[in-house]
Design a protein around this motif. Structure first.
Motif, PDB file in Angstrom:
ATOM      1  N   GLN A  50       0.832  -1.204   0.000  1.00 33.93           N
ATOM      2  CA  GLN A  50       0.000   0.000   0.000  1.00 33.93           C
ATOM      3  C   GLN A  50       0.867   1.256   0.000  1.00 33.93           C
ATOM      4  N   GLU A  53       2.079   1.801  -3.474  1.00 32.63           N
ATOM      5  CA  GLU A  53       1.030   2.387  -4.314  1.00 32.63           C
ATOM      6  C   GLU A  53       0.890   3.888  -4.044  1.00 32.63           C
ATOM      7  N   LYS A  56       3.771   5.567  -5.816  1.00 28.47           N
ATOM      8  CA  LYS A  56       3.576   5.611  -7.272  1.00 28.47           C
ATOM      9  C   LYS A  56       2.761   6.840  -7.682  1.00 28.47           C
TER      10      LYS A  56
END
Length: 438
Positions: A50, A53, A56
């Motif tokens: 997580q 992510e 990103k």
């Protein structure tokens, strides 16, 4: 065409709740606008995935290579009576907690446990095999046409043995391991012949692995000079300090120290931090108590182990704060203590103190590599009684607080400019490649 650089690190550099994460994040945040940046990560849990992510979304122009190990099917035993089993689990957990509370921090002989030996990196400093799937993945990605491959942190030092020869390879040494081991072994309650043998084996491994990289980057000039002697060469070793975000922190007003408020920044998973807090508790606090100095030591960062729980039970002045969103604001009105005894590299906690306009007391090891002087920028003391006296003197003297804060800020402006540090790293890459970057 932009030069391609691949960063390989063992940790997920997000959230920004540690000095290491902040330093790596700030450097990539700058470089991703100058080079074609890729990052290879190994998130070992769903929570860490997580965090990847989230990263990103921030680094939308960075390529991510994510290693995901193949899951193995584990057959769990069948439970005859599920409700009864859950009840037994609750009893077991309760009994375990009660048993832990009854334990005294001593060994079977009645001696205090040798915390340094128990947590020392010496016993994990020789070659440690990496996950075979991870090794294969790194090798595959590394042969994908990068101009530079940069590996960071000691845990991945051995990757130098598999990186391609036709690529410029760099190892960023945040903390010289043999220097840390050398100090830790002197702090063992009893040093054995096996300890000394292991120290030399680990030292030889570190040297041979470093020589597999074409270039090495260290964070301070002190480490660069040590590195020259260690690997036997002066070329291809560069100094490039860690970068912290300054923003408008240096423009914020100075706040005098509130009565007896001490702070320490650092997480438990970096052992020099645990050693520093334990040393402060066992060695310095008794002197503060003798002087009837009323204080609270607020420890900022991730702390959740048995050691810190036992310290808290014995030293109620110790308060765990956890992660702080606005570190600069939280530190204001405190004396920062940096009782570091182990390690090398750059202490981000000291930069945080200066940027927050907070006076600090440190050891010589804590301030090593940063050109701050005792009595001008901070107070530097290595013995427990002297450390306690420095804390008391600084806490009660607003004029000295302001004087040290002002001088440290001036020193920092002269030798440490985040923008210049980022440009300096870019210049290192240009020198390594023999070409313009960005």
């Amino acid at each position: 065409m932009r030069k391609k650089i691949l960063f390989i690190i063992p940790y997920i550099p997000y959230p920004l709740d540690s000095g290491g994460n902040q330093a790596f994040f700030n450097m990539v945040e700058y470089l991703r606008h100058k080079m074609a940046v890729s990052v290879l990560l190994y998130p070992e849990t769903g929570r860490r995935m997580q965090d990847v992510e989230s990263l990103k979304k921030i680094w939308d122009n960075v390529d991510f290579f994510i290693y995901t190990p193949k899951t193995k099917t584990v057959r769990l035993p069948k439970i005859k009576h599920p409700f009864y089993y859950k009840w037994l689990q609750k009893i077991h957990a309760s009994v375990t907690r009660k048993m832990n509370r009854q334990q005294i921090w001593t060994d079977e002989t009645g001696e205090v446990v040798d915390l340094v030996r128990g947590k020392s990196t010496l016993f994990s400093s020789c070659f440690q095999p990496l996950d075979q799937g991870y090794v294969e993945y790194v090798s595959q990605v590394a042969h994908s046409g990068f101009d530079i491959i940069q590996v960071e942190f000691y845990e991945l030092l051995s990757l130098g043995f598999l990186l391609p020869e036709n690529v410029q390879t760099i190892f960023v040494h945040h903390e010289l391991r043999y220097i840390r081991n050398e100090k830790e072994i002197t702090l063992f309650r009893e040093q054995t012949a096996g300890d000394r043998m292991l120290f030399h084996i680990a030292k030889d491994f570190e040297r041979s692995a470093l020589l597999k990289y074409k270039d090495v980057i260290v964070l301070t000039e002190v480490d660069r000079k040590i590195m020259e002697d260690f690997i036997g060469r002066k070329d291809h070793i560069y100094t490039s300090p860690a970068v912290v975000q300054v923003g408008d922190r240096l423009e914020q007003p100075f706040v005098p120290v509130q009565s007896g408020r001490l702070t320490f920044v650092g997480s438990e998973d970096h052992f020099p931090n645990l050693d520093a807090v334990a040393w402060f508790c066992h060695e310095v606090i008794p002197h503060l108590r003798k002087r009837h100095f009323s204080f609270t030591l607020q420890v900022i960062g991730k702390w959740r182990g048995e050691c810190i729980n036992r310290l808290q039970s014995e030293y109620p002045e110790l308060k765990l704060v956890g992660y702080v969103e606005d570190l600069g604001s939280f530190l204001k009105g405190s004396v920062a203590v940096v009782p570091i005894r182990i390690g090398s590299g750059m202490r981000m906690k000291i930069l945080d103190a200066v940027l927050s306009k907070v006076p600090f007391v440190t050891t010589a090891k804590g301030v090593e590599g940063i050109d701050f002087k005792d009595g001008e920028d901070c107070l530097i003391v290595d013995d427990p009684a002297g450390f306690a006296e420095a804390v008391i003197a600084l806490s009660s003297n607003p004029q000295l607080q302001r004087q040290l804060v002002t001088h440290a800020e001036d020193s920092l402006r002269q030798v440490y400019n985040p923008g210049q540090m980022q440009e300096r790293r870019l210049a290192v890459y240009e020198q390594i490649l023999g070409d313009k970057v960005g």
